[in-house]
Enzyme design. Structure first.
Site, PDB file in Angstrom:
ATOM      1  N   LYS A  90       5.161  13.200 -54.698  1.00 43.61           N
ATOM      2  CA  LYS A  90       5.989  13.992 -53.743  1.00 43.61           C
ATOM      3  C   LYS A  90       5.452  15.428 -53.294  1.00 43.61           C
ATOM      4  O   LYS A  90       5.422  15.620 -52.071  1.00 43.61           O
ATOM      5  CB  LYS A  90       7.428  14.264 -54.271  1.00 43.61           C
ATOM      6  CG  LYS A  90       8.067  12.997 -54.320  1.00 43.61           C
ATOM      7  CD  LYS A  90       9.535  13.383 -54.276  1.00 43.61           C
ATOM      8  CE  LYS A  90      10.775  12.223 -54.231  1.00 43.61           C
ATOM      9  NZ  LYS A  90      10.381  11.105 -55.247  1.00 43.61           N
ATOM     10  N   GLU A 112      16.995  18.263 -48.474  1.00 42.08           N
ATOM     11  CA  GLU A 112      18.288  17.755 -49.434  1.00 42.08           C
ATOM     12  C   GLU A 112      17.415  17.079 -50.444  1.00 42.08           C
ATOM     13  O   GLU A 112      16.436  16.374 -50.310  1.00 42.08           O
ATOM     14  CB  GLU A 112      19.021  16.708 -48.184  1.00 42.08           C
ATOM     15  CG  GLU A 112      18.355  15.550 -48.352  1.00 42.08           C
ATOM     16  CD  GLU A 112      17.169  15.279 -47.828  1.00 42.08           C
ATOM     17  OE1 GLU A 112      16.518  15.810 -46.947  1.00 42.08           O
ATOM     18  OE2 GLU A 112      16.335  14.218 -48.094  1.00 42.08           O
ATOM     19  N   SER A 371       2.951   6.266 -59.069  1.00 40.48           N
ATOM     20  CA  SER A 371       3.442   7.428 -58.396  1.00 40.48           C
ATOM     21  C   SER A 371       3.760   8.540 -59.024  1.00 40.48           C
ATOM     22  O   SER A 371       3.960   9.718 -58.499  1.00 40.48           O
ATOM     23  CB  SER A 371       4.629   6.868 -57.471  1.00 40.48           C
ATOM     24  OG  SER A 371       5.701   6.383 -58.200  1.00 40.48           O
TER      25      SER A 371
HETATM   26  C1  LIG Z   1      10.782   9.667 -55.272  1.00 41.07           C
HETATM   27  C2  LIG Z   1       9.925   8.950 -55.969  1.00 41.07           C
HETATM   28  C3  LIG Z   1       9.657   7.614 -55.473  1.00 41.07           C
HETATM   29  C4  LIG Z   1      10.365   6.901 -54.400  1.00 41.07           C
HETATM   30  O1  LIG Z   1      10.040   7.463 -53.405  1.00 41.07           O
HETATM   31  P1  LIG Z   1       9.187   6.792 -52.201  1.00 41.07           P
HETATM   32  O2  LIG Z   1       9.278   7.696 -50.979  1.00 41.07           O
HETATM   33  O3  LIG Z   1       9.345   5.439 -52.022  1.00 41.07           O
HETATM   34  O4  LIG Z   1       7.846   6.999 -52.550  1.00 41.07           O
HETATM   35  C5  LIG Z   1       8.727   6.843 -56.353  1.00 41.07           C
HETATM   36  N1  LIG Z   1       8.074   7.317 -57.604  1.00 41.07           N
HETATM   37  C6  LIG Z   1       8.494   8.553 -57.929  1.00 41.07           C
HETATM   38  C7  LIG Z   1       7.724   8.812 -59.435  1.00 41.07           C
HETATM   39  C8  LIG Z   1       9.314   9.264 -57.447  1.00 41.07           C
HETATM   40  O5  LIG Z   1       9.587  10.468 -57.628  1.00 41.07           O
END
Ligand SMILES: *Cc1c(COP(=O)(O)O)cnc(C)c1O
Length: 387
Positions: A90, A112, A371
């Site tokens: 993020k 938000e 992610s």
């Molecule tokens: C917020 C988040 C997501 C999901 O958001 P995307 O916009 O679909 O990437 C996925 N993995 C993590 C670790 C997150 O914090």
């Protein structure tokens, strides 16, 4: 796609901007500024500087040797967004948008947040740049995520609980948009995923594309060829679109998005307008957005970015669902075989890799986009496993 269409932000039939005229004015200005700076060498130098010095990029593309051996099929590589400062992908987008906000002369940033992860990333970067930061959050969510509220406050942000409506994410979005309409001359609305009206999906993709820019270079260095598949979890779609971006034109690479069973937007959604843009949406029998549920808070969203909607309908990308049991299993398997505790969101991508790798050959290569890290989820998993 013609330039005109691109500028209007359509991906096939999806995307666009369906908002009141006052808000459209703010979005037009944002679009104009984004196109001005996105190819500006000085702007990009500055973005690169913070990616390296603050986020800690580039992060590794780690070969998961024990997991690969255990599954007995394709080689698995992990793109390590979990190692970024604040623990997920993020922050890439947050830094990019704040640099844009600074160029646009914004004096304050608003955002938000639902579970709080985007709010924390935004508050973090605002602290580093010394920018005034206001985070709108549903009142119900501020109670459930009290620790994240404290984190944001610790970082100097003002958290505004929204009690209107149901006191959830959607109501927080409405409040943030009202703020923007009133204050857009000095305020920047920092959106956290590849969703929303144009130009947000294009902005978020642009800043998250660093993921696949790096992974492509890294896999060519390590293996001398492109992967056979790239797998990412999908909430709004930002980590996935960033992980796919530089492979979209490489037709030999399968692009695979993974959703929770009970938020299967791409698998089961239909075209509709949600939150100011057209995408695939999960609707109930009356045609209203269906409540979704995911054990991973970051994947709990009834819509999906317009480009994923198009990639799905056009057949360029594939989207699958996994069950909570498969996610919990993947969470533990990766922890035990690689010493990496993934975020529950990321564990969705791992869960699909556990199914795919064994049916591919040993010569094939899969990249899993990790992610985020799982520290934030350990307590929740503890409760789920011990109860
Ligand atoms: C917020 C988040 C997501 C999901 O958001 P995307 O916009 O679909 O990437 C996925 N993995 C993590 C670790 C997150 O914090």
């Amino acid at each position: 796609m013609s330039l005109v269409q691109q500028r209007r932000g359509y991906f096939g039939e999806f995307g666009g901007s369906f908002v009141p005229p006052e808000l459209q004015e703010a979005l037009d200005y944002l679009e104009d500024q984004f196109f001005k700076y996105k190819d500006d060498p000085e702007f990009n130098e500055e973005f690169k500087h913070y990616l390296k010095e603050y986020i800690g990029r580039e992060n590794p593309l780690t070969f998961a040797a024990r997991l690969t051996e255990r599954l007995g099929g394709a080689k698995i590589y992990l793109k390590r967004e979990d190692l970024n400062h604040t623990g997920s992908h993020k922050i890439n987008n947050v830094i990019g948008q704040i640099l844009l906000a600074k160029r646009m002369g914004a004096k304050r940033v608003i955002a938000e947040t639902g579970a709080g992860q985007h709010g924390v990333a935004t508050a973090t970067a605002c602290a580093m740049f010394g920018i005034d930061c206001t985070i709108y959050m549903g009142e119900e969510d501020t109670r459930r995520q009290a620790l994240n509220v404290f984190r944001m406050e610790l970082l100097g942000a003002k958290v505004v609980p929204v009690s209107k409506g149901q006191g959830r994410l959607k109501d927080a979005v409405d409040e943030a948009l009202n703020d923007l309409v009133e204050n857009y001359k000095n305020t920047f609305y920092l959106l956290g995923s590849a969703v929303g009206p144009h130009p947000y999906p294009s902005i978020v993709k642009h800043f998250q594309s660093v993921i696949s820019e790096e992974s492509k270079r890294q896999i060519l260095e390590k293996e001398g060829r492109l992967p056979d598949a790239v797998i990412a979890c999908v909430g709004g779609g930002s980590n996935a679109i960033g992980a796919f971006a530089h492979y979209i034109d490489e037709l030999s690479v399968r692009l695979i998005g993974v959703e929770p069973e009970r938020a299967a937007t791409l698998t089961k959604g239909v075209p509709a307008v949600l939150h100011g843009f057209k995408c695939l949406v999960l609707l109930d029998e009356e045609g209203n957005p269906q409540p979704t549920y995911s054990i991973a808070a970051g994947l709990d969203y009834p819509g999906i970015g317009p480009e994923h909607s198009h990639l799905k309908v056009s057949g360029r990308a594939e989207y699958y669902t996994v069950t909570n049991e498969e996610v919990l299993e993947a969470f533990q398997v990766l922890s035990r075989t690689e010493g990496i505790i993934p975020a529950l969101e990321s564990a969705h991508a791992v869960a699909y890799a556990l199914k795919l790798a064994p049916i591919l050959s040993r010569e094939q290569i899969i990249i899993v986009n990790l992610s985020g890290r799982g520290d934030k989820d350990v307590e929740q998993v503890f409760r789920m496993l011990k109860s």
